[in-house]
Design a protein around this motif. Sequence first.
Motif, PDB file in Angstrom:
ATOM      1  N   ASP A  24       2.340 -13.806   5.456  1.00  0.00           N
ATOM      2  CA  ASP A  24       1.347 -13.627   4.142  1.00  0.00           C
ATOM      3  C   ASP A  24       0.682 -12.424   3.964  1.00  0.00           C
ATOM      4  OD1 ASP A  24       0.120 -13.948   6.413  1.00  0.00           O
ATOM      5  OD2 ASP A  24      -1.324 -15.805   5.890  1.00  0.00           O
ATOM      6  N   ARG A  25       0.363 -11.707   4.996  1.00  0.00           N
ATOM      7  CA  ARG A  25      -0.680 -10.420   4.850  1.00  0.00           C
ATOM      8  C   ARG A  25      -0.080  -9.471   6.049  1.00  0.00           C
ATOM      9  NH1 ARG A  25      -5.659  -9.276   7.114  1.00  0.00           N
ATOM     10  NH2 ARG A  25      -5.139 -11.071   8.378  1.00  0.00           N
ATOM     11  N   VAL A  26      -0.137  -8.289   5.355  1.00  0.00           N
ATOM     12  CA  VAL A  26       0.075  -7.155   6.432  1.00  0.00           C
ATOM     13  C   VAL A  26      -1.355  -6.541   6.660  1.00  0.00           C
ATOM     14  CG1 VAL A  26       2.413  -6.681   5.668  1.00  0.00           C
ATOM     15  CG2 VAL A  26       0.504  -5.583   4.509  1.00  0.00           C
ATOM     16  N   SER A  27      -1.518  -6.088   7.940  1.00  0.00           N
ATOM     17  CA  SER A  27      -2.991  -5.500   8.144  1.00  0.00           C
ATOM     18  C   SER A  27      -2.931  -3.934   8.599  1.00  0.00           C
ATOM     19  CB  SER A  27      -3.545  -6.428   9.090  1.00  0.00           C
ATOM     20  OG  SER A  27      -2.794  -6.610  10.315  1.00  0.00           O
ATOM     21  N   PHE A  28      -1.797  -3.386   8.696  1.00  0.00           N
ATOM     22  CA  PHE A  28      -1.844  -2.025   8.887  1.00  0.00           C
ATOM     23  C   PHE A  28      -0.292  -1.464   8.193  1.00  0.00           C
ATOM     24  CE2 PHE A  28       1.469  -1.008  12.405  1.00  0.00           C
ATOM     25  CZ  PHE A  28       1.882  -2.064  12.585  1.00  0.00           C
ATOM     26  N   ALA A  29      -0.298  -0.255   7.649  1.00  0.00           N
ATOM     27  CA  ALA A  29       0.768   0.308   7.034  1.00  0.00           C
ATOM     28  C   ALA A  29       1.831   0.698   8.233  1.00  0.00           C
ATOM     29  CB  ALA A  29       0.617   1.769   6.567  1.00  0.00           C
ATOM     30  N   GLU A  82      -3.564  17.732  18.938  1.00  0.00           N
ATOM     31  CA  GLU A  82      -3.034  16.564  18.491  1.00  0.00           C
ATOM     32  C   GLU A  82      -3.923  15.626  17.571  1.00  0.00           C
ATOM     33  OE1 GLU A  82      -0.826  14.383  21.417  1.00  0.00           O
ATOM     34  OE2 GLU A  82       0.203  16.202  22.012  1.00  0.00           O
ATOM     35  N   GLU A  83      -3.458  15.087  16.608  1.00  0.00           N
ATOM     36  CA  GLU A  83      -4.447  13.840  15.971  1.00  0.00           C
ATOM     37  C   GLU A  83      -3.513  13.150  15.095  1.00  0.00           C
ATOM     38  OE1 GLU A  83      -7.922  15.181  13.977  1.00  0.00           O
ATOM     39  OE2 GLU A  83      -8.690  13.296  13.890  1.00  0.00           O
ATOM     40  N   ALA A  84      -3.730  11.770  15.230  1.00  0.00           N
ATOM     41  CA  ALA A  84      -3.134  10.916  14.414  1.00  0.00           C
ATOM     42  C   ALA A  84      -4.078  10.834  12.806  1.00  0.00           C
ATOM     43  CB  ALA A  84      -2.974   9.505  15.069  1.00  0.00           C
ATOM     44  N   VAL A  85      -3.582  11.365  12.188  1.00  0.00           N
ATOM     45  CA  VAL A  85      -4.454  11.501  10.867  1.00  0.00           C
ATOM     46  C   VAL A  85      -4.345  10.575   9.825  1.00  0.00           C
ATOM     47  CG1 VAL A  85      -5.440  12.951   9.239  1.00  0.00           C
ATOM     48  CG2 VAL A  85      -4.646  13.969  11.190  1.00  0.00           C
ATOM     49  N   TYR A  86      -5.023   9.654   9.296  1.00  0.00           N
ATOM     50  CA  TYR A  86      -4.711   8.766   8.046  1.00  0.00           C
ATOM     51  C   TYR A  86      -5.247   9.305   6.846  1.00  0.00           C
ATOM     52  CZ  TYR A  86      -3.095   5.186  11.140  1.00  0.00           C
ATOM     53  OH  TYR A  86      -2.423   4.428  12.080  1.00  0.00           O
ATOM     54  N   ASP A  87      -4.591   9.018   5.784  1.00  0.00           N
ATOM     55  CA  ASP A  87      -5.347   9.288   4.391  1.00  0.00           C
ATOM     56  C   ASP A  87      -6.210   8.163   4.032  1.00  0.00           C
ATOM     57  OD1 ASP A  87      -3.770   7.581   3.600  1.00  0.00           O
ATOM     58  OD2 ASP A  87      -2.314   8.847   2.324  1.00  0.00           O
ATOM     59  N   ASP A  88      -6.636   8.403   2.847  1.00  0.00           N
ATOM     60  CA  ASP A  88      -8.026   7.524   2.265  1.00  0.00           C
ATOM     61  C   ASP A  88      -7.307   6.068   2.050  1.00  0.00           C
ATOM     62  OD1 ASP A  88      -9.678   9.452   2.609  1.00  0.00           O
ATOM     63  OD2 ASP A  88      -9.522   9.730   0.326  1.00  0.00           O
ATOM     64  N   GLY A 108      -4.938   4.797   4.028  1.00  0.00           N
ATOM     65  CA  GLY A 108      -4.427   4.214   5.275  1.00  0.00           C
ATOM     66  C   GLY A 108      -3.282   4.373   5.810  1.00  0.00           C
ATOM     67  N   THR A 109      -2.570   5.506   4.967  1.00  0.00           N
ATOM     68  CA  THR A 109      -1.011   5.912   5.199  1.00  0.00           C
ATOM     69  C   THR A 109      -1.494   7.135   6.518  1.00  0.00           C
ATOM     70  OG1 THR A 109      -0.466   5.648   3.224  1.00  0.00           O
ATOM     71  CG2 THR A 109       0.917   6.687   4.440  1.00  0.00           C
ATOM     72  N   LEU A 110      -0.411   6.818   7.279  1.00  0.00           N
ATOM     73  CA  LEU A 110      -0.540   7.719   8.658  1.00  0.00           C
ATOM     74  C   LEU A 110       0.358   9.111   8.035  1.00  0.00           C
ATOM     75  CD1 LEU A 110      -0.932   8.357  11.545  1.00  0.00           C
ATOM     76  CD2 LEU A 110       1.539   7.895  11.942  1.00  0.00           C
ATOM     77  N   VAL A 111      -0.552  10.078   8.101  1.00  0.00           N
ATOM     78  CA  VAL A 111      -0.005  11.520   7.444  1.00  0.00           C
ATOM     79  C   VAL A 111       0.736  12.162   8.522  1.00  0.00           C
ATOM     80  CG1 VAL A 111      -1.000  13.731   6.216  1.00  0.00           C
ATOM     81  CG2 VAL A 111      -2.227  11.509   5.916  1.00  0.00           C
ATOM     82  N   SER A 112       0.428  12.225   9.760  1.00  0.00           N
ATOM     83  CA  SER A 112       1.101  12.600  10.828  1.00  0.00           C
ATOM     84  C   SER A 112       2.219  11.823  11.351  1.00  0.00           C
ATOM     85  CB  SER A 112       0.023  13.084  11.893  1.00  0.00           C
ATOM     86  OG  SER A 112      -0.784  11.989  12.219  1.00  0.00           O
ATOM     87  N   ALA A 113       3.182  11.569  10.638  1.00  0.00           N
ATOM     88  CA  ALA A 113       4.155  10.278  11.082  1.00  0.00           C
ATOM     89  C   ALA A 113       5.508  11.083  11.144  1.00  0.00           C
ATOM     90  CB  ALA A 113       4.197   9.300   9.927  1.00  0.00           C
TER      91      ALA A 113
END
Lengths: 834, 156
Positions: A110-115, A703-709, A711-716
């Motif tokens: 029913d619901r997703v909680s992360f990209a 290194e850094e896992a960066v998310y945009d505003d 909630g998408t992981l930019v460094s994927a």
Amino acid sequence: MTATQDAPTTEPRLEIGRDRRRKEDQRLITGRTKWTDNIQINGMLHLAMVRSPFAHAKITNIDVSEAKASRNVVDVLTGADLAETQGVLINAWPITPDQVTPTHLPVPADRVSFAGEIVAVVVARSQAEARDAAELVDVDYEELPAALDLKEAAADTVLAHPDLGTNKSALWKFDSAEAGTGGDVEEAISKAREGGVVIEREFRQQRLIPAFMEPRSTVVDPTGEQLTMWSATQIPHILRFALAATTGMPESKIRVIAPDVGGGFGGKLQTTPEEWITVAVARRTGKPVKFTETRSESLMSAHHGRDQWQKLTLAAEKDGTVTGLKVELLADLGSYVSLVGGGVPVLGAFMFNAIYKFPAYHFACQTVLTNKTWTDAYRGAGRPEATFGIERIMDELALELGVDPLEVREKNWIKAEEFPFTTVAGLEYDSGNYEAATAKAKEMFGYDELRAEQKQRRESGDKVQLGIGVSTFTEMCGLAPSRVLGSLDYGAGGWEHASVRMLATGKVEIVTGASAHGQGHETAFSQIVADRLGVPFEDVEVLHGDTQVAAKGLDTYGSRSLVVGGEALVKATDKVVEKAKPVAAHLLEANVEDIEFKAGSFGVRGTDAAVSIQDVAGAVFVAHNLPDGMEPSLDSDATYDPINFNYPHGTHLCAMEVDTETGQVKMRKYTCVDDIGNVINPLIVEGQVHGGLVQGIAQALWEEAVYDDSGTLVSASFVDYLVPTAADTINYDVGHNTTPSLTNTLGTKGVGEAGTIASTPAVVNSVLDAIRQFGVKDIQMPCTPERVWKAIQDGTAGATEDTVGAAAAHFDPATDGEGQSQRHDGNSSEGAGQ
Amino acid sequence: MTRIELKVDGATVSDDVEPRMLLVQYLREKLGKTGTVIGCDTSNCGACTVHLDGRSVKSCNVLAVQADGAEVTTIEGLATDGELHPVQAAFHECHALQCGFCTPGMIMQSVDLLKDNPNPSEAEIRVGIEGNLCRCTGYHNIVKAVQTAAGQKTEA
Ligand code: FES
Ligand code: FES
């Protein structure tokens, strides 16, 4: 069968301590490797996952018709289709009894909680067809506000799981006054505000990605009596247990195999949705099924690590004697509380006091749910975060007092003659010698010369400034005494199992419950057994990583394989010798009491009569002539539960050149002297240190896992997530100072995580040390050229907006909102600038 | 489907392949040359490095059809008559691998590097293998292995 030999005149060369080349290399350098993704079975089906592009959304509709109709697609399954059959993912370590834990289904309906969360699964006859069809699955989402920023999430402004009513998962505390292990930290802090030094800082532990090189892969074959799962995992035994516990299959019907595994670093210390889905589809279709992730999927949805805000308050006397440390953490769990999850920062609770004799200590960690990829163990797990915090703030104390950072450390560390020492966190450190390791490191590094060069560059206003960073670390490893784990509410024990099988031909097979993925167990364990049984190194075969071969085990993590698994092996080996003694006595027609075992040979005390262990094994195999009533087997098992952790330590020194015009940093030299107890194989140890160092250095610099505003992981991808290359790194000077551990027979301490734990603060301290004269007080990791340059430019805290907040910790009104350390000595209040 | 014929590790092979099939997929799936591995989907990791007509390429970045008529050498064809290639031997000797996942690509790249530059400096080695990621070793011993294979003396 009886042989009489001359007693050996020279001692045979011992295997332990030898730089044996690795046994496992041969297949790896010739490409004869068995990675999970290599496995092909007739009629095997392939999976592709449809993943949510949104961080938080309701699933309003999923149209699978087009995907289902495409070529060679067998089925397309949603969370609703899989329902109960998919099982559930567990959290093995609820850190408090009232921990808030969202239900973690492999495929939510029913619901997703992360990209990156899986919403549908395509089953097809080939991987390419599965991936093509996944593009055709049409999912309608209704976007929900996402909890992304850790601090905001902690304030419950937006809820990651609205039905839970809060993002706050658990608050875990330790207080030395309450525990009776030390004094009251608040008292120490108020006293220091009166007439001492109080340093307050807030540090950011950025989010990292383990980024093992082999993407995760799982193959499940449901044909045959046992369902067989191959998986690129660090934890085949825990995986089997969790599968049985959540899918209703009896444990005895599940066989899990971890074949060659291409790195883990904690990233494969997990039970994953993809594994559960592969099992569910295999059971549903009755066919073998494979899923191998792409790198992008791996970076996005395999668990991440670190991600904390650390608020530290250090109280000291004016002479630099620390009187108390208070630690308040916010730790980002991501969208679920994963296998170890909240336990990771809790492991750090025991390490913030590090090598020091702090009289008072308080630790509190609030774990927080957000709409990001879930976090869990990454090399060091909790201990690098703690070491970073304390080693950064000890530098700040030194700076405040105007003394050398090593001096202030030495003033507070446990002296060599004070071991064993019970720390303010309640652990008993068995052995160590911080003075000796530091002296050796300083000499190897050329500490005084580099300090002189630094001074000269500073005075001449050289555009390239030199900084020297220090980190004197310790860690607890060898997870773990089961009772301690029990007291922390961890869902399993910390023992390890080993078996030794004497084969008829005199060769030895050993089985270990530790499951290697690059650590060199085959080699190191062979060395241990070769010495203890007096058999040739080449004659020992090490088996592991298959629950049908190694039936019992708790796998590989927390630098435990050698110190816990190795000890189990020692105990099993010793049992073999004890079992063999009566046989030897019988064959030699002597009394058992007169039998001595040495270098592979049973001799009769005071005579030349002897029989080799291989001959005894042969005699037991044929069983023609054994003592009455003796069981014809020498094979032995042992399960070992460690009595204590062990505590490797070391002094790490980093020299960094900073180009003040560009912000470019260039590592000039890195020296470490580690005390990891007795070394089984120095070559393997060095490799572990090198690799660990680079991972720690990478956190500091790249290194850094960066998310945009949204909630998408930019460094994927590896384009954006900067795993260092050979061109980014240098050669390292690795030395040792040895004080054997007293908590295991071999005197060894763990080494797998040491480099990672120690290096990050040494590197950041070195960057700061180079540019403090510009008024720079902190730079948030990773210390990119841009951040370094900005810090130099604006001369204060610098280095991105985030960092401005981080550098000035305005969390205590007592600092008059200045947020920097204050010395209340009657002089005007000075920031820790120079 | 397109018919291709090529030589892989000394043997002639011929197959009908989809035009979009990558060389690495062809090697792994059709030929079972699973010594060559896939570590990424953006041609960044180098795990898939093989030699195509004697030059190193990332085989995830080459279509199988492009290899038609070519000669491909993978890690599995590097040793001759059971003798390890000097670079393979040096990786073993210098403990230049841990999990071994990057190793086939790293070795193939190093062989090519030494072919171009038989006596590289440390910096040239580091830049020469920059396109190959290793998460385990920190590169220290990989660099040493390449130096050793080049016949250079190395310090600890
Ligand atoms: S698979 Fe990563 S570069 Fe080819
Ligand atoms: S040896 Fe594991 S990635 Fe290089």
